[in-house]
Structures are given as structure tokens and as C-alpha cells.
Design an enzyme around this catalytic site. Structure first.
Site, PDB file in Angstrom:
ATOM      1  N   ASP A 232      42.753  50.053  41.614  1.00  0.00           N
ATOM      2  CA  ASP A 232      43.416  51.060  42.435  1.00  0.00           C
ATOM      3  C   ASP A 232      44.907  50.750  42.539  1.00  0.00           C
ATOM      4  O   ASP A 232      45.351  49.624  42.275  1.00  0.00           O
ATOM      5  CB  ASP A 232      42.798  51.103  43.835  1.00  0.00           C
ATOM      6  N   TYR A 300      36.617  39.360  42.126  1.00  0.00           N
ATOM      7  CA  TYR A 300      37.539  39.966  43.076  1.00  0.00           C
ATOM      8  C   TYR A 300      37.778  39.036  44.262  1.00  0.00           C
ATOM      9  O   TYR A 300      36.895  38.261  44.651  1.00  0.00           O
ATOM     10  CB  TYR A 300      36.970  41.279  43.633  1.00  0.00           C
ATOM     11  N   TYR A 369      32.199  49.296  42.670  1.00  0.00           N
ATOM     12  CA  TYR A 369      33.353  49.592  43.527  1.00  0.00           C
ATOM     13  C   TYR A 369      33.309  48.670  44.746  1.00  0.00           C
ATOM     14  O   TYR A 369      32.397  48.757  45.577  1.00  0.00           O
ATOM     15  CB  TYR A 369      33.335  51.060  43.963  1.00  0.00           C
TER      16      TYR A 369
END
EC number: 5.4.99.25
Length: 407
Positions: A232, A300, A369
Site C-alpha cells: 500500500d 511483515y 492482506y
């Protein structure tokens, strides 16, 4: 009038050059007995208009265009286009008269002969499947103004350079930059006051920061960016970087110094991005880069903030998350099919920041996601960090630490 009488009468209107005669009659004895005569010194071939006798000049025309464009290539393909009804009509009629049913027409002959000349005189290699350039020989009835050769004045040359593909990895070191070009939401890319007439929603993108250096080096027309997924706009890409392939369209210079390109991008991007591990690849690589999300894994770093305090049992339950059923997130359903996708979490490490804030290191299958894994996305992601703790959470900061794709 019989067909034989008709053919005999028609042959009086035609004469062929040695090359066209040889195309139709491969056997020398048949050529000697041809019902259509060979041209004399004052005649022009009824099919090719003596173009096949002036292929050396067609080659010179190609050489002139190559030098003018300063185009680099090692492999090539010759294409031909004939917009001359006289040539096509006469060829069809003569084939009928001579009962010729082969496929060695004038276009084949030009392609074969010109290819041979380019290979012999320029040392280039003919490549039918994956040529670096396509050289188009266009033939029409009217002469072209700037053709310097009267014998082939109706011939023009167009050269199209096929794309080059460069693979690498990029690190996005700041937030607020999209991966690829983002058309202005006000003008849809046309240019307006809101976007300072650039047509872009954001001044910089990862693609732009690379392409503004690579296009002058290659004399290319434009670029297309192929990333292994995308983060993003508000997410950084850290670690070794995200694999990408950048496609440079219509490059006149194909071999550039990739180390120098890396230095230029890294020094001119004002600390926004870095690129590494650059190498030339084939066009097939872009597909494997783009379609690798399911087979790849990603790591992440996420900050999760909760409405209420988080217990040790909550942390234990978060670390046990494994199989996730995730419906297409609301924020991307306008551009992705509304499906439920199953993704696997390989590992989650949790570090407490304070009573309502956790630092998560998540290693998971590509395509998951993370923001929705934390929030639950109105119960579209099951289970989620929010549902497993019965405590609504939001991702307030996210970074990608690693993107792994199979070679």
C-alpha cells in the site's frame, strides 16, 4: 476461347525477372520452357517491378534507417507489407496462368533475400521467435518523397524495437509513494490544476523514479512495471526489497550499464527508494514475477492497536493463528473479484509495546492482506487478530520485511 488460348494471349502482356521466374519454376528446364518470357534490358518485371533486382538498394535503405535511428540490435526479423494492387493482381494472374500453387510469393522472397544480406553484411542473426527488432519493408504504388533510390522509390523502411526486460529488487524507504502510476482522481489522467497538469495523483512513484533514469539511457519510449505484488502507499518495503521486472518499450539502445543505472536511481531518488540486483531477463520472467503471490511467502512488521488491554492469553492465541479464510477486502473489491481465498500463516512473533499496542512479525503465504488480518474487515477475514482476542484492533503501521518468490 479455350483456357489455353486465353493464357497464351495473356502471356503477351507479361514478362518476368530472373528471380520471379525462378520462384515460379524451380526446375531450370521448366524455366527454359516458360510460357512467360524473361524481361529484356528495357522491361520491368510484371510482378515485382524489378524490386527483386534492386534488393541491394533496399538493404542500403535499411542501413540508412538503422544509422539514422542509432538503433542497437543483435537479432532481427524482416516483415513485408505490400499496398500495391498492381503487384498483387499481376502476381495472382500469373500464378493462375502458370498453374503455380506454392507459397514462395514476392514477400517471402524479399524477406529471405534481405535477411541474408543483413546477416552477411552486418553480422546480425535472424530470429523468427524472439527478435530484438522487426524491420518492416513497406511497398506501395506511389513513390515516397525522401527515398534516394529511384529504382525502389515506392519502398519505405520502418523499424520497431521490441521491449527489453530488466529484473531487480526495490526498497521503498518512505511512506506515501505508490508502486506504479496513479491517474489523478479529478481528471482521470488528462491533466488539471489539482494535479499540476501532470495527470498523476502522486508526484513520485517507484516506477517513475526508475523510469526517469532508464528511459534516457535506453532511448526508450515508455516503461511498464511488473511487481511481485504491491505494498500500500502508506507501507514501506524494507529488507532485501521486492522483486520486479521493468519493461522498456521501443528502446533504441538495448545494452546499458546496469550498475550505473543502479547508482543513478539510488542517488537521484532523494532517499525514497533503492534498487539492487539488476539483470537482463526474457519477457517470460515478468509473468512468473507477477503470478508468484500464492507460491511466495512474505514477512511483515505490523503495529496493532487495540480498543482494550491485551492479555498474555491473547498474545498466545495470536501466535497460534494458522489458516485464514479471507474474503476480498472492502477497500480493494472495486478492482479484485469478490472471492474467499485461503492463506496460510507460517509464524507470528508478538512483542508487547504497551497494554493496548503490539508489535507483530508475521511470516505468511503471499496474497494475505495484513491490515484486514488484524482488523477482521467487518468479519470478512476469519479468524483475525480482532476476532481471536475479542478485542477490536487496527493496523497503525505496516512494513514489508521480505518478499520471497521461487526462482
Amino acid at each position: 476461347m479455350t483456357e489455353k488460348e486465353y493464357n497464351t494471349r495473356q502471356t503477351q502482356n507479361y514478362a518476368l525477372c530472373p528471380k520471379c521466374l525462378s520462384r515460379i519454376y524451380r526446375n531450370p528446364k521448366d524455366r527454359d520452357n516458360s510460357i512467360i518470357p524473361l524481361i529484356n534490358n528495357t522491361q520491368k518485371c510484371s510482378i515485382c517491378n524489378n524490386l527483386l533486382l534492386n534488393e541491394d538498394k533496399i538493404f542500403k535503405l535499411i542501413l540508412k534507417k538503422i544509422k539514422m535511428l542509432k538503433i542497437e540490435f543483435d537479432t532481427f526479423l524482416i516483415a513485408t507489407q505490400i499496398n500495391n494492387q498492381t503487384i498483387t493482381k499481376n502476381q495472382k494472374e500469373i500464378y493462375k496462368i502458370t498453374n503455380y500453387h506454392g507459397n514462395n510469393d514476392i514477400k517471402h522472397q524479399i524477406r529471405r533475400d534481405i535477411s541474408r544480406l543483413i546477416e552477411e553484411k552486418l553480422g546480425k542473426t535472424y530470429d523468427y521467435k524472439n527478435p530484438e527488432v522487426v524491420i518492416m519493408v513497406k511497398i506501395r504504388k506511389k513513390p515516397y518523397k525522401h527515398n534516394p533510390y529511384p529504382e525502389i522509390s515506392n519502398v519505405n523502411i520502418f523499424i520497431d524495437s521490441n521491449p527489453i526486460f530488466i529484473e531487480g529488487k526495490y526498497r521503498k524507504l518512505v511512506r506515501g509513494i505508490p508502486q506504479t502510476k496513479w491517474p489523478c482522481t479529478h481528471c482521470k489522467g488528462k491533466g488539471c490544476e489539482a494535479c499540476d497538469y501532470t495527470g498523476q495523483q502522486y508526484k513520485d512513484t517507484v516506477e517513475d523514479l526508475i523510469s526517469r533514469e532508464i528511459l534516457p539511457m535506453t532511448n526508450g519510449n515508455t516503461t511498464k512495471f511488473h511487481g511481485s505484488g504491491r505494498e500500500d502507499i502508506d507501507v514501506r518495503m524494507l529488507g532485501e526489497g521486492r522483486p520486479f521486472v521493468i519493461e522498456v518499450k521501443h528502446p533504441f539502445k538495448r545494452k546499458i550499464d546496469l550498475k550505473f543505472l543502479r547508482v543513478l536511481v539510488n542517488s537521484h531518488s532523494d532517499g525514497k527508494i533503492e534498487i539492487n540486483d539488476l539483470k537482463y531477463v526474457t519477457k517470460e520472467r515478468k509473468a512468473s514475477i507477477k503470478n508468484s503471490s500464492v507460491e511466495s511467502y512474505k514477512i511483515y512488521s505490523a503495529i496493532a492497536e487495540f480498543e482494550n488491554g491485551v492479555t498474555s492469553k491473547d498474545i498466545y492465541n495470536i501466535e497460534k493463528l494458522k489458516t485464514i479464510d479471507q474474503r476480498t477486502p472492502i477497500r480493494v473489491e472495486h478492482r479484485r473479484a469478490d472471492l474467499i481465498r485461503t492463506r496460510e500463516i507460517k509464524n507470528i512473533e508478538v512483542e508487547r509495546i504497551n497494554s493496548k499496542k503490539l508489535h507483530l512479525i508475521i511470516k505468511c503465504q503471499g496474497g494475505l492482506y495484513i491490515k484486514e488480518l488484524i482488523s477482521g474487515d467487518n468479519n470478512r477475514t476469519k479468524p483475525s487478530v480482532s476476532s481471536i482476542t475479542n478485542n477490536q484492533a487496527e493496523c497503525t503501521q505496516l512494513d514489508v520485511l521480505k518478499v520471497h518468490i521461487p526462482e
